[in-house]
Design a protein around this motif. Sequence first.
Motif, PDB file in Angstrom:
ATOM      1  N   MET A  15      18.799   0.099  15.869  1.00  0.00           N
ATOM      2  CA  MET A  15      18.683  -0.825  16.976  1.00  0.00           C
ATOM      3  C   MET A  15      18.079  -2.158  16.527  1.00  0.00           C
ATOM      4  N   ALA A  16      17.191  -2.121  15.534  1.00  0.00           N
ATOM      5  CA  ALA A  16      16.557  -3.354  15.067  1.00  0.00           C
ATOM      6  C   ALA A  16      17.602  -4.324  14.525  1.00  0.00           C
ATOM      7  N   ARG A  17      18.613  -3.802  13.862  1.00  0.00           N
ATOM      8  CA  ARG A  17      19.667  -4.653  13.307  1.00  0.00           C
ATOM      9  C   ARG A  17      20.430  -5.376  14.430  1.00  0.00           C
ATOM     10  N   LYS A  18      20.726  -4.637  15.512  1.00  0.00           N
ATOM     11  CA  LYS A  18      21.409  -5.227  16.668  1.00  0.00           C
ATOM     12  C   LYS A  18      20.511  -6.277  17.329  1.00  0.00           C
ATOM     13  N   ASP A  19      19.225  -5.971  17.462  1.00  0.00           N
ATOM     14  CA  ASP A  19      18.284  -6.923  18.050  1.00  0.00           C
ATOM     15  C   ASP A  19      18.188  -8.184  17.208  1.00  0.00           C
ATOM     16  N   ASP A  20      18.157  -8.029  15.886  1.00  0.00           N
ATOM     17  CA  ASP A  20      18.108  -9.186  14.982  1.00  0.00           C
ATOM     18  C   ASP A  20      19.361 -10.045  15.136  1.00  0.00           C
ATOM     19  N   LEU A  21      20.513  -9.395  15.252  1.00  0.00           N
ATOM     20  CA  LEU A  21      21.771 -10.119  15.425  1.00  0.00           C
ATOM     21  C   LEU A  21      21.749 -10.886  16.753  1.00  0.00           C
ATOM     22  N   GLY A  22      21.274 -10.235  17.806  1.00  0.00           N
ATOM     23  CA  GLY A  22      21.187 -10.884  19.110  1.00  0.00           C
ATOM     24  C   GLY A  22      20.249 -12.082  19.090  1.00  0.00           C
ATOM     25  N   ARG A  23      19.107 -11.931  18.439  1.00  0.00           N
ATOM     26  CA  ARG A  23      18.151 -13.041  18.315  1.00  0.00           C
ATOM     27  C   ARG A  23      18.758 -14.190  17.529  1.00  0.00           C
ATOM     28  N   ARG A  24      19.462 -13.848  16.453  1.00  0.00           N
ATOM     29  CA  ARG A  24      20.123 -14.887  15.651  1.00  0.00           C
ATOM     30  C   ARG A  24      21.158 -15.635  16.490  1.00  0.00           C
ATOM     31  N   GLY A  25      21.916 -14.891  17.289  1.00  0.00           N
ATOM     32  CA  GLY A  25      22.908 -15.508  18.157  1.00  0.00           C
ATOM     33  C   GLY A  25      22.276 -16.428  19.188  1.00  0.00           C
ATOM     34  N   GLU A  26      21.179 -15.995  19.785  1.00  0.00           N
ATOM     35  CA  GLU A  26      20.481 -16.843  20.759  1.00  0.00           C
ATOM     36  C   GLU A  26      19.928 -18.095  20.099  1.00  0.00           C
ATOM     37  N   ASP A  27      19.419 -17.954  18.877  1.00  0.00           N
ATOM     38  CA  ASP A  27      18.936 -19.133  18.137  1.00  0.00           C
ATOM     39  C   ASP A  27      20.085 -20.104  17.871  1.00  0.00           C
ATOM     40  N   CYS A  28      21.230 -19.573  17.443  1.00  0.00           N
ATOM     41  CA  CYS A  28      22.410 -20.422  17.195  1.00  0.00           C
ATOM     42  C   CYS A  28      22.849 -21.124  18.474  1.00  0.00           C
ATOM     43  N   ALA A  29      22.855 -20.381  19.588  1.00  0.00           N
ATOM     44  CA  ALA A  29      23.265 -20.953  20.868  1.00  0.00           C
ATOM     45  C   ALA A  29      22.298 -22.052  21.296  1.00  0.00           C
ATOM     46  N   ALA A  30      21.006 -21.821  21.155  1.00  0.00           N
ATOM     47  CA  ALA A  30      20.009 -22.828  21.535  1.00  0.00           C
ATOM     48  C   ALA A  30      20.166 -24.086  20.681  1.00  0.00           C
ATOM     49  N   GLU A  31      20.393 -23.913  19.383  1.00  0.00           N
ATOM     50  CA  GLU A  31      20.590 -25.067  18.496  1.00  0.00           C
ATOM     51  C   GLU A  31      21.872 -25.818  18.866  1.00  0.00           C
ATOM     52  N   TYR A  32      22.931 -25.085  19.145  1.00  0.00           N
ATOM     53  CA  TYR A  32      24.202 -25.693  19.545  1.00  0.00           C
ATOM     54  C   TYR A  32      24.011 -26.532  20.812  1.00  0.00           C
ATOM     55  N   LEU A  33      23.344 -25.956  21.795  1.00  0.00           N
ATOM     56  CA  LEU A  33      23.139 -26.662  23.055  1.00  0.00           C
ATOM     57  C   LEU A  33      22.239 -27.888  22.871  1.00  0.00           C
ATOM     58  N   ALA A  34      21.206 -27.766  22.047  1.00  0.00           N
ATOM     59  CA  ALA A  34      20.325 -28.914  21.782  1.00  0.00           C
ATOM     60  C   ALA A  34      21.115 -30.054  21.141  1.00  0.00           C
ATOM     61  N   ARG A  35      21.993 -29.716  20.197  1.00  0.00           N
ATOM     62  CA  ARG A  35      22.835 -30.749  19.563  1.00  0.00           C
ATOM     63  C   ARG A  35      23.791 -31.388  20.569  1.00  0.00           C
ATOM     64  N   ALA A  36      24.150 -30.639  21.613  1.00  0.00           N
ATOM     65  CA  ALA A  36      25.058 -31.148  22.639  1.00  0.00           C
ATOM     66  C   ALA A  36      24.309 -31.906  23.746  1.00  0.00           C
ATOM     67  N   GLY A  37      23.004 -32.082  23.576  1.00  0.00           N
ATOM     68  CA  GLY A  37      22.233 -32.878  24.521  1.00  0.00           C
ATOM     69  C   GLY A  37      21.502 -32.107  25.606  1.00  0.00           C
ATOM     70  N   TYR A  38      21.513 -30.792  25.536  1.00  0.00           N
ATOM     71  CA  TYR A  38      20.789 -29.976  26.509  1.00  0.00           C
ATOM     72  C   TYR A  38      19.329 -29.836  26.089  1.00  0.00           C
ATOM     73  N   THR A  39      18.457 -29.634  27.068  1.00  0.00           N
ATOM     74  CA  THR A  39      17.054 -29.329  26.825  1.00  0.00           C
ATOM     75  C   THR A  39      16.821 -27.875  27.198  1.00  0.00           C
ATOM     76  N   VAL A  40      16.229 -27.116  26.301  1.00  0.00           N
ATOM     77  CA  VAL A  40      15.941 -25.713  26.592  1.00  0.00           C
ATOM     78  C   VAL A  40      14.733 -25.652  27.523  1.00  0.00           C
ATOM     79  N   VAL A  41      14.943 -25.053  28.691  1.00  0.00           N
ATOM     80  CA  VAL A  41      13.901 -24.915  29.701  1.00  0.00           C
ATOM     81  C   VAL A  41      13.219 -23.557  29.561  1.00  0.00           C
TER      82      VAL A  41
END
Length: 118
Positions: free
Chosen positions: A1-27
Amino acid sequence: MARKDDLGRRGEDCAAEYLARAGYTVVGRNWRCGQGEIDLIVAKDGDLVFVEVKTRSGTGYGHPFEAITVAKLARLRRLAGAWCAQFEPRARHIRIDAIAVIARPGHAPVVEHLEGVS
């Protein structure tokens, strides 16, 4: 399960970075209540966006967007309402988006963003 959680966290980090580059502010990130969890809450140009992030290491079990069911969308609408009731945001528009991250080992992650999925 830790591997899946790590993958999910990595995906959320990628999504947050993508959105920040697109001009969004993480609330907010990983906001939880008794009904479930919202992965990301972002704002841009007076709009408030609740984001569901789905991450896969490949498409062998289907595209990440395929995991966002009608039931999941209904829960996201309830969660967005609960968040708004708690924080009383001043937003021009509110919507729910989805982000798919395909993070194949040894490759740069691929991020896809769908606006207004619900």
